[in-house]
Design an enzyme around this catalytic site. Structure first.
Site, PDB file in Angstrom:
ATOM      1  N   GLY A  12     -13.891  36.343  -0.636  1.00  0.00           N
ATOM      2  CA  GLY A  12     -12.696  36.683   0.125  1.00  0.00           C
ATOM      3  C   GLY A  12     -12.272  35.580   1.079  1.00  0.00           C
ATOM      4  O   GLY A  12     -12.846  34.487   1.092  1.00  0.00           O
ATOM      5  N   TYR A  13     -11.283  35.890   1.890  1.00  0.00           N
ATOM      6  CA  TYR A  13     -10.678  34.890   2.791  1.00  0.00           C
ATOM      7  C   TYR A  13     -11.700  34.305   3.766  1.00  0.00           C
ATOM      8  O   TYR A  13     -11.976  33.101   3.760  1.00  0.00           O
ATOM      9  CB  TYR A  13      -9.516  35.556   3.535  1.00  0.00           C
ATOM     10  N   ASP A  33     -19.817  39.512  -4.821  1.00  0.00           N
ATOM     11  CA  ASP A  33     -18.493  40.050  -4.515  1.00  0.00           C
ATOM     12  C   ASP A  33     -18.087  40.916  -5.706  1.00  0.00           C
ATOM     13  O   ASP A  33     -18.396  40.580  -6.849  1.00  0.00           O
ATOM     14  CB  ASP A  33     -17.484  38.899  -4.325  1.00  0.00           C
ATOM     15  N   SER A 132     -15.541  43.507  14.184  1.00  0.00           N
ATOM     16  CA  SER A 132     -14.118  43.360  14.506  1.00  0.00           C
ATOM     17  C   SER A 132     -13.842  43.810  15.927  1.00  0.00           C
ATOM     18  O   SER A 132     -14.495  44.723  16.445  1.00  0.00           O
ATOM     19  CB  SER A 132     -13.316  44.225  13.530  1.00  0.00           C
ATOM     20  N   ALA A 133     -12.829  43.196  16.535  1.00  0.00           N
ATOM     21  CA  ALA A 133     -12.388  43.617  17.874  1.00  0.00           C
ATOM     22  C   ALA A 133     -11.798  45.029  17.848  1.00  0.00           C
ATOM     23  O   ALA A 133     -11.608  45.623  18.912  1.00  0.00           O
ATOM     24  CB  ALA A 133     -11.358  42.628  18.412  1.00  0.00           C
ATOM     25  N   TYR A 157     -10.932  52.280   9.642  1.00  0.00           N
ATOM     26  CA  TYR A 157     -11.484  50.928   9.435  1.00  0.00           C
ATOM     27  C   TYR A 157     -12.301  50.512  10.658  1.00  0.00           C
ATOM     28  O   TYR A 157     -13.453  50.082  10.546  1.00  0.00           O
ATOM     29  CB  TYR A 157     -10.357  49.920   9.177  1.00  0.00           C
ATOM     30  N   LYS A 161     -16.556  49.858  11.234  1.00  0.00           N
ATOM     31  CA  LYS A 161     -17.202  48.688  11.848  1.00  0.00           C
ATOM     32  C   LYS A 161     -18.096  49.122  13.013  1.00  0.00           C
ATOM     33  O   LYS A 161     -19.212  48.621  13.181  1.00  0.00           O
ATOM     34  CB  LYS A 161     -16.148  47.682  12.340  1.00  0.00           C
ATOM     35  N   ARG A 300       4.213  50.937  15.380  1.00  0.00           N
ATOM     36  CA  ARG A 300       3.341  51.399  14.297  1.00  0.00           C
ATOM     37  C   ARG A 300       2.174  52.178  14.904  1.00  0.00           C
ATOM     38  O   ARG A 300       1.591  51.753  15.902  1.00  0.00           O
ATOM     39  CB  ARG A 300       2.833  50.176  13.531  1.00  0.00           C
TER      40      ARG A 300
END
Length: 347
Positions: A12-13, A33, A132-133, A157, A161, A300
């Site tokens: 992935g990225y 992966d 993640s933050a 999501y 985490k 959003r």
């Protein structure tokens, strides 16, 4: 002998940029992966890793594998002696997680449990986890440091985490000899300066900057800006953007930290500077020399007004600090987008 590092989600990225940094730093990465968020290549290697091989001039070991498959993981660990694991694999779209929470918990939590079980069974007790933050939820104060309360996540999501962080911390408490570094990312953008590897969203981009880049290159008509009535300088949401290469270097620093038998450590990886959506649009216009059309729409659900890091702990304890500023992030992103207008495999 080079240290062998298992990299889950390494096609992935962020994973592919970390695989490159590992190879350049003299480690031997082994990548697994399932290619859900990565492009397949012409041969056995995913396209991102085929390009990593070309940049690093060294072969990259890869196996197509889903981390929820415990038997396949045990077989992998039996075949290799890993000194540590870098764990990126998981589903990662905030909006999709709100629509499909069970899938997110199933993949992210079950996959991590299977991975930790395989590590335990084979005596591999060092892990760097891609957190993640989003675990901070709606900020109670800014900038966010590692002592800020966690768990008030605004989407599944982020909760996944947070739950994984809790699992790893519990494991480190229960089992002596485990070492973990949990890295809370802010907003990774940019690409390797060669323009050969970068972010290739499958479908419509979920994140701001890949979308902005696609507007600039003509793949999307305009950007929707979600809300311009936040209490920020220009009313649009403010975030901490970090160059993906800086982020990848943070993982090398984390691997070195594991060597100190550090127990469980948590670090923010960000720059400490917040930029608004409209500031990012202007920075990308400057980098690309093109106008980026946008329309203001309603807020959003789940978005917060501002979110940026206090990255001082990582500098103090890991000796890591983000080196690249906004211009470099946008220039490298634009080079990748221009060289790969339709992403991997589609030129």
């Amino acid at each position: 002998m080079a240290e062998r590092i298992l990299v889950t989600g390494g096609a992935g990225y962020i994973g592919s940029h970390c695989v490159l940094q590992l190879a350049e730093a003299g480690y031997e990465p082994v990548v697994v992966d399932n290619l859900r968020n990565a492009a397949a290549g012409p041969g056995a290697l995913p396209e991102s890793l085929r390009r990593v091989q070309r940049i690093a001039r060294t072969p990259i070991a890869f196996r197509e594998l889903d981390i929820t498959d415990g038997a396949a993981l045990r077989e992998l660990f039996a075949a290799h002696r890993f000194s540590a694991v870098m764990h990126f694999a998981g589903l990662k779209a905030v909006g999709e997680s709100v629509r499909r929470p069970l899938e997110y918990y199933g993949v992210n939590l079950t996959g991590t449990v299977r991975l930790l079980e395989a590590m335990e069974a084979h005596g591999v007790r060092n892990i760097v986890f891609s957190s993640s933050a989003t675990v901070y939820g709606d900020p109670q104060y800014l900038p966010l440091d590692e002592k800020h309360p966690v768990g008030g996540c605004t989407n599944p999501y982020g909760k996944s985490k947070y739950f994984i962080e809790e699992m790893i911390q519990d494991l480190c408490k229960a089992e002596k000899g485990w070492n973990a570094v949990l890295l809370r990312y802010f907003n990774p953008i940019g690409a390797h300066e060669s323009g050969m590897i970068g972010e290739d969203p499958q479908g419509i981009p979920n994140n701001l900057m890949p979308y902005v880049a696609q507007v600039a290159v003509g793949r999307q008509e305009f950007l929707s800006v979600f809300g311009n009535d936040y209490e920020t300088a220009d009313g649009t949401g403010v975030r901490d953007y970090i160059h993906v290469v800086d982020l990848a270097k943070g993982h090398i620093a984390a691997l070195k930290k594991l060597k100190e038998n550090c127990g469980c450590k948590i670090y923010n990886l960000g720059t400490g500077t917040g930029y608004s959506v409209l500031q990012m649009v202007r920075a990308m216009e400057k980098a690309s020399g093109r106008e980026i059309k946008y329309k203001i729409t309603g807020r959003r659900e789940g978005d917060v007004a501002a979110c940026y890091a206090n990255p001082e702990l990582a500098e103090r304890e890991l000796g890591w600090k983000a080196a690249f500023g906004l211009d470099k992030m946008c220039e490298d992103l634009w080079r990748w987008q221009l060289q790969n207008p339709m992403g991997y495999n589609k030129n």
